[in-house]
Design an enzyme around this catalytic site. Sequence first.
Site, PDB file in Angstrom:
ATOM      1  N   GLU A  30      -0.094 -11.634 -23.359  1.00 30.99           N
ATOM      2  CA  GLU A  30       0.667 -11.709 -24.606  1.00 30.99           C
ATOM      3  C   GLU A  30       1.588 -10.512 -24.785  1.00 30.99           C
ATOM      4  OE1 GLU A  30      -1.936 -12.412 -27.928  1.00 30.99           O
ATOM      5  OE2 GLU A  30      -2.127 -14.550 -27.488  1.00 30.99           O
ATOM      6  N   GLU A  51      -3.600 -20.580 -24.175  1.00 29.07           N
ATOM      7  CA  GLU A  51      -4.518 -20.131 -25.222  1.00 29.07           C
ATOM      8  C   GLU A  51      -4.128 -20.797 -26.536  1.00 29.07           C
ATOM      9  OE1 GLU A  51      -5.335 -15.856 -25.212  1.00 29.07           O
ATOM     10  OE2 GLU A  51      -5.433 -15.909 -27.399  1.00 29.07           O
TER      11      GLU A  51
END
Length: 356
Positions: A181, A273
Site C-alpha cells: 500500500e 485486499e
Amino acid sequence: MTSARSVRPRPRPRPRSLAAAGAAVAALLLGLAAAPPTAVAADTTPAAVNGQLKVCGTKLCNRHGKPIQLRGMSSHGTQWYSQCLTGGSLDALAKDWKADVLRVSTYVQEEGYETDPRKYTDLAHSLIERATARGMYVIVDWHMLDPGDPHHNLARAKTFFSEIAQRHGAKTNLLYEIANEPSGVAWSRIKSYAEQLIPVVRAKDAETPILVGTRAWSSLGVSEGADESEVVANPVNASNIMYTFHFYAYSHRDAYLKTLSRAADKLPVFVTEFGTQNYAGEGANDFAMSQRFIDLMAAKKISWVNWNFSDDHRSGAVFKTGTCANNGPWAGTGALKPAGVWIRDRIRTADNFPTS
C-alpha cells in the site's frame, strides 16, 4: 472525494507478546514437515486445473488462455499471527472453504522483515510450500505500509524477491505482490520503484505475474483525490503485470466501486485486499455494499483476496479470538465471526475455470 476517515491508513495491532509471536514463528518453521496436508485429488485443485497464470489483456488467464477469477484469503502479518497458519487451518482453507489462493503477508516494518530478514524469508518459504502442497495459489505479499514510499524498502525488496524467485520460480502457482500500500507519493514514484524491482525478479523468474501496488493505499489514487487515469496514461514499462486495488466497504463507497469498474475495463486489476468493515478492518460490517463489490468483481472476473485469516480482535479477522491459540476448530462456521461466515460462503461457491 472521500471523507477524512476513509483516506487515513489502517492501524495494525501489536502482538500481545513479542516473545510469544517469535515462539509461534519458530514453532511453525519447526513443524513444517510434521503436518502434511490432508489428501486432495491433485488434478482437481485450483493450481492444478489452471496451471501457470499469465496476464492477457485486462484479465488474469490460465494455462488454457481463458480468463479466470481467483478468490481467497490473506494472512495477517506473519510476525504476529503465524499460529493461525497451521496444517489444520490451511487444510480447512483449501478443502472446507475451497479457497483458490492464500496471500502470505510479510510485513517489512512493524517488527517484521527488517528485524530479522532470514527468519521472515524462511517463514515465507515455508508458507509457500504449505499452500502449494494443498493446491492453492500463493500471493507473496511485500507488506510495506509505513513509510508509504516503496523506495524506502527497495534494497530489501530486491533481496527478498530475488531469493523467493530463485527458490520458487519454477512453481506455477505464484504471484508476486511487490508493494502492498504505497501512500503519500505520486504514481510516478511507485512506477519508478516497480521498474527497478521487476527486472530483479525477472532475472530469476520470467513467467510469474507481478502485482504492482497503486497510489493512495492501493486505491488507484481515489483516497488521495486521484483516479485510475494516471496509471492508464503512464503504465509500468513491463509485461505480465497487474495493478492492485484495495477497498473496505463500510468506508469506501460508490467512488471506489466506480473507479474499480472503470479501471478493470482498461487495466489488469487484482483486488489483493478488501474487507466488509471500515478502513481499519474493524467496526460494523456492511455486507450490502460488500456484495455490490463482489458482484462487480464476478461480472468482470476480477480476482480477490479478503483481509484476514486470523483471530485478531478486530471484526475483519475471520476467527473468534482465541481460536488460533486453541488450534481450532478450523472447519465449519462455529469458530467464525460474522465476517468470516459471510466471506467463507462466497469463497465456497463454485469456481468457473474454463479449460477449453
